[in-house]
Design an enzyme around this catalytic site. Sequence first.
Site, PDB file in Angstrom:
ATOM      1  N   GLU A 104       0.821  -1.219   0.000  1.00 16.25           N
ATOM      2  CA  GLU A 104       0.000   0.000   0.000  1.00 16.25           C
ATOM      3  C   GLU A 104       0.852   1.265   0.000  1.00 16.25           C
ATOM      4  OE1 GLU A 104      -3.242   2.211   2.987  1.00 16.25           O
ATOM      5  OE2 GLU A 104      -2.037   0.527   3.697  1.00 16.25           O
TER       6      GLU A 104
ATOM      7  N   LYS B  66      -9.415   3.476  -2.917  1.00 15.52           N
ATOM      8  CA  LYS B  66      -9.902   2.952  -1.646  1.00 15.52           C
ATOM      9  C   LYS B  66     -11.260   3.542  -1.291  1.00 15.52           C
ATOM     10  CE  LYS B  66      -8.442   2.106   3.125  1.00 15.52           C
ATOM     11  NZ  LYS B  66      -7.420   2.383   4.165  1.00 15.52           N
TER      12      LYS B  66
ATOM     13  N   CYS C 273      -5.555  -1.991   2.935  1.00 12.17           N
ATOM     14  CA  CYS C 273      -5.465  -1.873   4.390  1.00 12.17           C
ATOM     15  C   CYS C 273      -6.612  -2.630   5.061  1.00 12.17           C
ATOM     16  CB  CYS C 273      -5.422  -0.404   4.785  1.00 12.17           C
ATOM     17  SG  CYS C 273      -5.072  -0.095   6.534  1.00 12.17           S
TER      18      CYS C 273
END
Length: 543
Positions: A305, A369, A422
């Site tokens: 990430e 995201k 995440c």
Amino acid sequence: MTRARRTRGPRILAGPVTRLAHAIVLADGWRRAGIALLAGAASALAMAPLNAWPILFVTIPVAVWLIDGSASGRWSGAWSAAVAGWCFGFGYFVAGVYWVGYAFLVDAKTFGWLLPVAVAGLPAYLALYTGLGFAAARLVWVRGPHRLLALAIALSCGEWLRGHLLTGFPWNAFGYALTQPLAMAQSVSLVGIWGLTFLALLIFATPATLADDSADTRHPYRPLALALVALAGLFAYGAARLSMHPTTYVKDLKLRIMQPNLQQDARFNYAAKNEVMARYLTLSDRATGPQSNGVRDANILIWPESAFPFFLTREPDALAQIVNLIRPGTRLITGAVRPGNAPGAKGPRAYNSVYVIDPDGSIGGIYDKLHLVPFGEFLPFQSFMERLGFQQLTKEVGGFLTGSRRRAMDVPGAPKMLPLICYEAVFPDEAVPAGERPGWLINLTNDGWFGISSGPYQHFHQARVLAIAEGLPMVRAANTGISGVIDPVGRVTASLPLGVEGVIDANLPQALGPTVFSKYGNLPFLLFLIITTLSLGRRRFRA
């Protein structure tokens, strides 16, 4: 063992369990709060990395006895139970998510003063749901074994709310206690994590009946015996499922996962650009054996990430280095901060994204995201908080922009991939949207915020449970670890430990067909609630 009034104690059976229960039921004031706090803290031992789940056979009965000992009266009893539940939850979350405080020490000069708020404030908020569960249970409390149903119904609903309200934080739901060893975890493919949470609370509460008055429970050992039978059933089902699904692999597809183990200050410092790129390029092409050709052996190279301390698409020299690295036939999947625009924004904004980079350096696919981290990637009431001088941990002015939707992505030469950035991997209800079933899940993360603590172990374990629930393989690239490849029944086929740099060369496991959970979601959990609520209501009506 129940009691209708604080002033009248129950008839007590002889034995150490009964004496312990009696002491907890009659505890008051700070002593009662301390018992709840310690029981909650001990319950955290059931979670990764220790997975000492038998401790819940001790601590969940304490919760039952605390509710037994709540004050008389409908609403005063609920309030007393809520306070005990909040103390139980506070102990549980302080012990279980203490590692959140590590993130505030990455830039201690800026955020260090908030450490106490992080370590105590987040648990204080999360404990509200535990308190709500205790209070709701007390409102429908009955004498005898049926009160265990009241606890399981109310507290599992409280846990569900914790996982959904105010963006949600389902971390360390009680159901994760029933996901180790691996055979026992297979039932999550049937009932999901919320169904397992209900079962866990019901199973682990059963020793409380050993101290019941004989007028309430004629066979005090029966609930515990049934709980042990249920555990054996979960294990037997899991063992059978594991034996039926050996690991198989996608043909002619090789992955290389790079774990750089970079310090956080380098990952967000543009001056470290050359250092970061050099580390990535060197590690990615590292030979892993005498027959290894480095990255040239891989069809897909994977980086973690937010891999770069810069906008990758605005750094042509960095893209050129990537093209020279991956060569024809190889594609790079990497996390990156992507520039974006927001109406009315005073400055540049950004997405936390995943790029699929083709061999010629073009961007073959993008995912932004969707589920951002509060206080890490955005602030509640962002503009107001920024005017007061606050900023989130990533220091992105205005906070990160939110993606439009979660979707599977095409990767040439591989099955469809669904990216999770995440902690998107710990939200079981939304991780794989309807109609978007992919061939594999990929979780790019940076757990370096949390140091060498229990946090990264918990994150890896919960991602593993998601793979089992969906029947899909999970590939995980984490900056500091734990990176790995997980097959669709939860076997870890390759991994790198926490806190080391290195690469993983691995094949991609094949997906299974849709599981009961992937087809029906939380319907089994809802059925549990309906059936047990009817049973509890019948008991209260008879009483």
